[in-house]
Structure formats: C-alpha cells, structure tokens
Design an enzyme around this catalytic site. Sequence first.
Site, PDB file in Angstrom:
ATOM      1  N   ASP A  35       0.819  -1.217   0.000  1.00 35.84           N
ATOM      2  CA  ASP A  35       0.000   0.000   0.000  1.00 35.84           C
ATOM      3  C   ASP A  35       0.855   1.271   0.000  1.00 35.84           C
ATOM      4  O   ASP A  35       0.653   2.165   0.821  1.00 35.84           O
ATOM      5  CB  ASP A  35      -0.926   0.025   1.217  1.00 35.84           C
ATOM      6  CG  ASP A  35      -1.661  -1.281   1.440  1.00 35.84           C
ATOM      7  OD1 ASP A  35      -2.015  -1.925   0.450  1.00 35.84           O
ATOM      8  OD2 ASP A  35      -1.879  -1.650   2.610  1.00 35.84           O
ATOM      9  N   GLU A 214     -11.100  -1.008  -3.298  1.00 35.83           N
ATOM     10  CA  GLU A 214     -10.405  -0.205  -2.277  1.00 35.83           C
ATOM     11  C   GLU A 214      -9.298   0.614  -2.942  1.00 35.83           C
ATOM     12  O   GLU A 214      -9.149   0.637  -4.157  1.00 35.83           O
ATOM     13  CB  GLU A 214      -9.781  -1.146  -1.246  1.00 35.83           C
ATOM     14  CG  GLU A 214      -8.775  -2.127  -1.854  1.00 35.83           C
ATOM     15  CD  GLU A 214      -8.397  -3.266  -0.923  1.00 35.83           C
ATOM     16  OE1 GLU A 214      -9.026  -3.389   0.135  1.00 35.83           O
ATOM     17  OE2 GLU A 214      -7.473  -4.028  -1.283  1.00 35.83           O
TER      18      GLU A 214
END
Length: 338
Positions: A35, A214
């Site tokens: 991420d 997401e």
Amino acid sequence: MKRLLTALVLALTVSVQSHGQIFSGNPILTGFHADPEVMYSHLTQRYYIYSTTDGVPGWGGWFFTVFSSEDLVHWRYDGVCLNLPRDTKWASGNAWAPAIEEKLVDGKYRYYFYYSGETGHGKAIGVAIGDRPEGPFTDFGRPIVDSRPKGVRGGQQIDVDVFTDPDTGKSYLYWGNGYMAGAELNDDMTSIKEETVTVLTPRGGTLEDYAYREGTYVLKRNGTYYFLWSVDDTGAANYHVAYGTSDSPLGPITVAEQPVILIQDPDQQMYGTAHNSVLQIPGRDEWYFVYHRINPDYLSRDRGPGFHRQVCIDRMYFNSDGTIRPSRPTKKGVNSLK
C-alpha cells in the site's frame, strides 16, 4: 519479530544496469511492504515512500516506516515514523495504507500523515502531524473518520488518500474498502467538512475490469481529476488498478472506456500489482506508478499472499487525449533521475 527486524535493515536496493543506465529494479524496498504512498518533499528535495509494514499474519503490522531517495533508484531507510500502540491513544494495530500531505503553513512546512488503525470495535482513519517528512509524527488524539457514510452498508474505514487541488489549494480526504467516499478537509487538515461527505463508488464492473474494492488515489492533470482504485482481493494475482475521471474532486466519476491500467504479468512473475499511489516529478509532465505486488514465492493461499507484498515502481504515461495508457509491470523498474 526477527523477520520484521530483518525487513527494516538499512540497505540500498539492487539496481539494474542497461546500456550504461542505472535502473531501480523491482521491488525497490527491502523486506515486505504494501500500500505504498509516495511524496516529493520541497523541504528536503527527496522522494519518500510510506507503506503498510507487511509479512505479519492477518495484516497485523502495528507501525509505519519511511524510506527516501534522491533518484528513485537508491532508497534509504529513515526509520519508524509512527507506532500505533505507543504513539496513539485509540489504535492498537492494523497499521494500514497511509497517505501524507506536505503543506506550507505560516511559512513553515507541515506534514499531515493519515492512516487507518484498529479501535477495538472496527477500523478508523486517524492523522498525525510532524515538521519533517520522515517524522516523527504526533497523533491528533482521536480518529477523524470512524463510521461509514450515511446509506452505506458494509465495508471498512481504511485505505485513506489525501489530495490538494493545485488550482484551489483545497484539500480532500478519500477512504473506504467496499465503498469509496470523499470529503473536503477543513483548513486544520485534522477534520472533514461533514456536509461535503460524498459516496463516490464507481457503479458496475466485474473483477475482470473495474469493480471497485479499495485503494482510492486522486490526481489532477490539465484540469481533469483522475480517480484510481484497486479491483479484486489484495491476495489475488488478479488484483489490479482501474480508473475514471471527473470534473470535480468529489465526482461524479466517469469510468474510462479502457479502465484497466496496471495488471499482473505472469511471464515476469509480477502478480497482484495494485494499491498504488502516483508520483509527478516536480515541474515536469513525468509520472510514475508506485504500487505493490505479491512476492511470487507466496502465491499459494496457504502461504499468505495477501500479506507478503513488495513495493515496485514503473512509469505511467498519458495519451494525447488525456487517457491513461495501460502499463506493464516490470522487473527492471525505472531509470535513475538526473
């Protein structure tokens, strides 16, 4: 613990030389990280990457680290910038998917570090503040987003993104797993304007193209707002990046005709290539994807592919009509900046 400490050992990435040029190679960071959030700091004139600390079963990492570089090839470990159990009053762990913004406040640079953590009754978004891009950061003291937007059922308050409109100076926060939400930030950068909260989830799509999961990331180029997001599960080889555009930082979003812009390449053992941020080189129309992939040695479900991820970088290109050109993930990475 030994595995985590090994992942944090200071080391230069292994670069690749080709025709006299130096390339980063992929992955670019030592150890397991995911991420990634990338930022250029005008204060230090260095590039920074903040990420989820990976390699922990159940995505159980509890702190965030910082790496920095002058050339996008050699990355230096700059330490732990925020430890949730130690540095916050509300988050016990699950330190996931950070975002950061550099703002000039009263002639001084300030850094606003957003992240998600576990409250004991679900995930929430917090913010910590510092005077240096590498931290340390001081937590605001409580979450700034701890519930779903009105009308949304299911999903988590994670995967935060922060975007400042270069034309208006206004800053916006985006978040959500299972849904995409956005809101304008107040000038303090530590609270949102509740009346601006907007559900932005792109409608439709499948796991083969643009079904939203997401990892929202927002940028602006030539007056157009680009919304990038991740599709499928983070432990799936198919995890990939799709995008759409808008005339407003709070939508609505029009899904691109060719929405998939970064996806696995099995021939190069590049799998699960998503949850990205985007870097623009200051003063240039030159752009880079910074994303994670699944370590190919951990692809099988019994080995935890979802938390054995590594950070990579590749070029991102726009077509003449403003659409984003689909990119292939590479093992070579990017050329050293001059």
